[in-house]
Design an enzyme around this catalytic site. Structure first.
Site, PDB file in Angstrom:
ATOM      1  N   LEU B 124      51.112   6.501   2.023  1.00 17.33           N
ATOM      2  CA  LEU B 124      51.546   6.413   3.730  1.00 17.33           C
ATOM      3  C   LEU B 124      52.402   5.973   4.061  1.00 17.33           C
ATOM      4  O   LEU B 124      53.829   5.316   4.022  1.00 17.33           O
ATOM      5  CB  LEU B 124      51.167   7.208   4.143  1.00 17.33           C
ATOM      6  CG  LEU B 124      50.804   7.116   5.819  1.00 17.33           C
ATOM      7  CD1 LEU B 124      52.168   8.687   6.028  1.00 17.33           C
ATOM      8  CD2 LEU B 124      50.120   7.027   7.270  1.00 17.33           C
ATOM      9  N   THR B 125      51.844   4.332   4.005  1.00 18.65           N
ATOM     10  CA  THR B 125      53.274   3.176   4.405  1.00 18.65           C
ATOM     11  C   THR B 125      53.832   3.009   3.554  1.00 18.65           C
ATOM     12  O   THR B 125      54.637   3.836   2.119  1.00 18.65           O
ATOM     13  CB  THR B 125      52.053   1.852   4.103  1.00 18.65           C
ATOM     14  OG1 THR B 125      50.239   2.365   5.063  1.00 18.65           O
ATOM     15  CG2 THR B 125      53.021   1.017   4.276  1.00 18.65           C
ATOM     16  N   SER B 131      52.200   1.005  11.003  1.00 18.25           N
ATOM     17  CA  SER B 131      51.634   2.052  11.942  1.00 18.25           C
ATOM     18  C   SER B 131      52.785   2.787  12.850  1.00 18.25           C
ATOM     19  O   SER B 131      52.346   4.452  13.303  1.00 18.25           O
ATOM     20  CB  SER B 131      51.829   0.616  13.393  1.00 18.25           C
ATOM     21  OG  SER B 131      50.822  -0.229  13.740  1.00 18.25           O
ATOM     22  N   ILE B 156      50.220   0.619  -1.939  1.00 15.77           N
ATOM     23  CA  ILE B 156      49.279   1.236  -1.847  1.00 15.77           C
ATOM     24  C   ILE B 156      48.108   0.783  -2.423  1.00 15.77           C
ATOM     25  O   ILE B 156      48.247   0.397  -3.892  1.00 15.77           O
ATOM     26  CB  ILE B 156      49.553   2.743  -2.818  1.00 15.77           C
ATOM     27  CG1 ILE B 156      50.892   2.891  -1.877  1.00 15.77           C
ATOM     28  CG2 ILE B 156      48.871   3.253  -2.389  1.00 15.77           C
ATOM     29  CD1 ILE B 156      50.622   3.626  -0.394  1.00 15.77           C
ATOM     30  N   ARG B 242      38.650   6.720   8.012  1.00 13.68           N
ATOM     31  CA  ARG B 242      37.928   4.966   8.946  1.00 13.68           C
ATOM     32  C   ARG B 242      36.704   4.638   8.796  1.00 13.68           C
ATOM     33  O   ARG B 242      36.582   3.730   9.064  1.00 13.68           O
ATOM     34  CB  ARG B 242      38.852   4.929   9.653  1.00 13.68           C
ATOM     35  CG  ARG B 242      40.111   5.039  10.544  1.00 13.68           C
ATOM     36  CD  ARG B 242      40.949   5.179  11.541  1.00 13.68           C
ATOM     37  NE  ARG B 242      42.000   5.353  11.674  1.00 13.68           N
ATOM     38  CZ  ARG B 242      43.156   6.354  11.880  1.00 13.68           C
ATOM     39  NH1 ARG B 242      42.940   7.254  12.950  1.00 13.68           N
ATOM     40  NH2 ARG B 242      44.914   5.332  12.404  1.00 13.68           N
ATOM     41  N   GLU B 363      44.920   1.618   7.561  1.00 13.77           N
ATOM     42  CA  GLU B 363      44.508   2.707   7.716  1.00 13.77           C
ATOM     43  C   GLU B 363      44.127   2.432   9.335  1.00 13.77           C
ATOM     44  O   GLU B 363      43.961   2.750   9.921  1.00 13.77           O
ATOM     45  CB  GLU B 363      43.233   2.711   7.081  1.00 13.77           C
ATOM     46  CG  GLU B 363      43.115   3.399   5.520  1.00 13.77           C
ATOM     47  CD  GLU B 363      41.827   3.761   5.491  1.00 13.77           C
ATOM     48  OE1 GLU B 363      41.436   4.827   5.696  1.00 13.77           O
ATOM     49  OE2 GLU B 363      41.695   3.892   3.933  1.00 13.77           O
TER      50      GLU B 363
END
Lengths: 262, 386
Positions: B124-125, B131, B156, B242, B363
């Protein structure tokens, strides 16, 4: 390849306490474990099975609570466990035990390899494996640290010696005992543990083995007689030898000779 | 404390503990120092059936949920929070498939992950989309039955080691967050390469790498859910994962607490073990209380998710926020209790302190968790006011 592994329940050696009166081990409330060397035997059997197919059966002789170590090996992936338990066997020495286990092998019949740990950590005799081989007329390779090659009909293995190792080849069926250098045993898997929890091993008594001679087992049938067990008293008595170094050394040598040490 | 674990859950805890003590503890210092990816430990975890704890039995898993995953991650992290991540990050990469995969996709990917044959990862990042995930620039452009991916994912976990990746890419930049799509991309797909392995402060036995896509063609059937659902996939994945990060933080903290308590009983100063000094006792008491509170919150969050509750974003974020903050405080205090020894690499607590820091960052940082918690609070209040 059908493999039989002999295993033994022993007291966790870090917790051994002796009764000062009788000199025997206090077993009440003491944690029991699978003899560590037998864990290597089980692991090796599982590895051979994974390569060659077949079945791994563990056999232990002992009281009903020895089912726990059978369950542990089931958790590791063993197919079947047999507990040999009978009042007639109580007090059996290594020879009587070996006789019993040889009768177990006769009853199992279809096997190509028998594996044991090199010894149990309680008695430390290392006798039962070789004696079973003798009873059954099986070739034996002791202290195996590596199996170089194995087929349905033969085995080539490295035997650990104090000054190196020997390579031995034997036809199968045969019996081998293994040392800790041979592998690193796996943990019980979660599925294995779940299966083991519900697993009930077969229980055989002497009556289940055709032709079993009860006169050869138990306290009476055992050639070894234990007269006394005791904890040696620690003696800290010492003697100081006076004089200069040369003189003291001469006195010391004299004393050593006197005591027939050399 | 009695958390009323089932027999099966207790078995998971026992197995993870045994694995951690016998297999991970002897090598953790070396793997941390040299940044070795723990493939040998992954093999042990697979052999013990631990890689598929949270995957349904029909796909080869053990049929547990987030709670079972948390129990295992906690135990492993007590010994090494870096090595445990091979499992925890695989769960992060697997949740998108579990939650949004078609039956066909689940059948194709889950069994190998459950068996531990393949690891998974979640992409994702990006460099300029941390953020602020809406700022991502990786694109996926439709070309017939395929999509062409271009862009670079950053930091990742399990990057390069995993076989199965869930990648979020923009399929329609104009639509903003509704223009993102989730793809399953396998290692070895032409145009999919890995960048440098990062040199990190902590969790050094975990692999962290860039994923580089250069005209990487991915079949349309690899889309999870539908085109445009990428952010929904990502948000739900993170809500589910989470508590796992929280469990990692909890394990690190609990491991540090154990070390500090044991040390305090042995270390003699002023003719007494330092455990008899009230200043030390109060530190240990605070640490233990926070660890237990963290555990209670995480277990509640995990059980809420597994019970099938619809709304759990708030408690999930709370568990991660609280546990990671506790981990940082407790590991810092463990080093303090152990003084000069704690600061040395011969003792494990300095590593635990380094490992703890990441749990406040990845996360979603602690600040992002607070945003999420506040958002849910306000939503709930607004709903109640109607």
């Amino acid at each position: 390849m059908n493999i039989v592994v002999f295993i033994k329940q022993v007291v966790a050696t870090t917790n051994v306490k002796l009764d000062p009166e009788t000199g025997t081990m206090i077993r009440d409330g003491v944690e029991c474990i699978l003899n560590p060397f037998d864990e290597y035997a089980v692991e090796e059997a599982l590895r051979i099975k994974e390569k060659m197919g077949g079945k791994v059966t563990v056999v232990t002789m002992g009281p009903p609570q020895a089912k726990e170590i059978i369950r542990k090996t089931i958790g590791m992936g063993v197919d079947e466990g047999i507990l040999i338990s009978d009042r007639a066997l109580a007090g059996s020495d290594t020879w009587a035990t070996a006789y019993t286990l040889s009768q177990v092998l006769k009853k199992i019949g279809d096997y190509q390899l028998v594996i044991t740990g090199k010894q149990a950590v309680d008695g430390d005799t290392a006798q039962v494996g070789p004696e079973v081989a003798a009873c059954e007329g099986l070739p034996m390779i002791a202290w195996v640290r590596k199996i170089e090659e194995i087929s349905e009909t033969s085995i080539r293995a490295e035997r650990l010696m104090e000054d190196g190792y020997d390579v031995l080849e034997s036809p199968l069926p045969a019996l081998i005992s293994v040392v800790k250098e041979i592998n690193e045993p796996r943990l019980e898997s979660l599925r294995g543990k779940m299966k083991a929890k519900k697993y009930e091993p077969k229980v055989w008594g002497v009556a289940d083995m055709p032709g079993f001679d009860v006169a050869q087992v138990g306290l009476k049938g055992s050639p070894t007689k234990v007269f006394k067990t005791f904890t040696p008293k620690r003696q800290y008595k010492g003697e100081m030898i006076a004089g200069d170094a040369a003189q003291a050394a001469a006195t010391l040598v004299g004393k050593i000779k006197e005591m027939n040490i050399v | 404390m009695n958390y009323f674990l089932t027999e099966e859950q207790q078995m998971i805890v026992d197995t993870a503990r045994e694995l951690a003590l016998t297999k991970i503890k002897p090598i953790r210092e070396k793997y941390d120092e040299e940044g070795i990816f723990p493939w040998d430990i992954v093999k042990e975890m697979s052999g013990a059936d631990m890689m598929g704890l949270y995957i349904p039995e029909e796909y080869g898993g053990l049929g547990g949920g987030v709670f079972e995953l948390c129990l295992a991650v906690e135990e492993l992290s007590k010994i090494c929070g870096g090595i445990s991540l091979a499992m925890a990050a695989t769960a992060l990469g697997t949740f998108p498939i579990l939650l949004f995969g078609s039956e066909e996709q689940k059948k194709q990917y889950l069994p190998d992950i459950a068996a531990g044959k393949k690891l998974a990862a979640f992409g994702l990042t990006e460099a300029n989309a941390g953020s602020d995930v809406g700022n991502m620039t990786t694109t996926a452009v439709r070309a017939g039955d395929e999509y062409v991916l271009n862009g670079t994912k950053q930091w990742i976990t399990n990057g390069g080691e995993a076989e199965t990746y869930t990648i979020i890419a923009m399929t329609n930049k104009a639509k903003g967050t509704r223009g993102a799509t989730a793809f399953i991309v396998e290692k070895g797909t032409p145009g999919f390469e890995f960048g440098k392995k990062e040199n990190k402060m902590g969790i050094r036995a975990s692999a962290t790498r860039e994923l580089i896509f250069t005209n990487c063609r991915v079949p349309a059937k690899n889309i999870l859910s539908k085109e445009g659902m990428g952010f929904i996939v990502a948000v739900n994945t993170l809500n589910n994962s989470r508590p796992g990060v929280a469990a990692q933080a909890l394990g690190i903290a609990a491991g540090a607490l154990d070390e500090a308590v044991n040390y305090s009983r042995q270390r003699v100063q002023f003719d007494q073990p330092i455990s008899s000094i009230q200043a030390v006792q109060h530190m240990l008491a605070n640490m233990a209380t926070e660890v237990e509170a963290s555990r209670a919150l995480i277990y509640a969050a995990a059980r809420t998710i597994d019970a099938g509750e619809k709304s759990f974003a708030k408690i999930s974020a709370m568990s991660k926020l609280f546990a990671s903050e506790v981990a940082m405080r407790v590991t810092t205090d463990a080093v303090q209790v152990m003084g000069g020894y704690g600061y040395m690499k011969e003792y494990p607590v300095e590593k635990m302190m380094r490992d703890a820091k990441i749990t406040q960052i990845y996360e979603g940082t602690s600040q992002i968790q607070r945003n999420e918690i506040a958002l849910q609070l306000i939503k709930e209040a607004a709903k109640a006011a109607k």
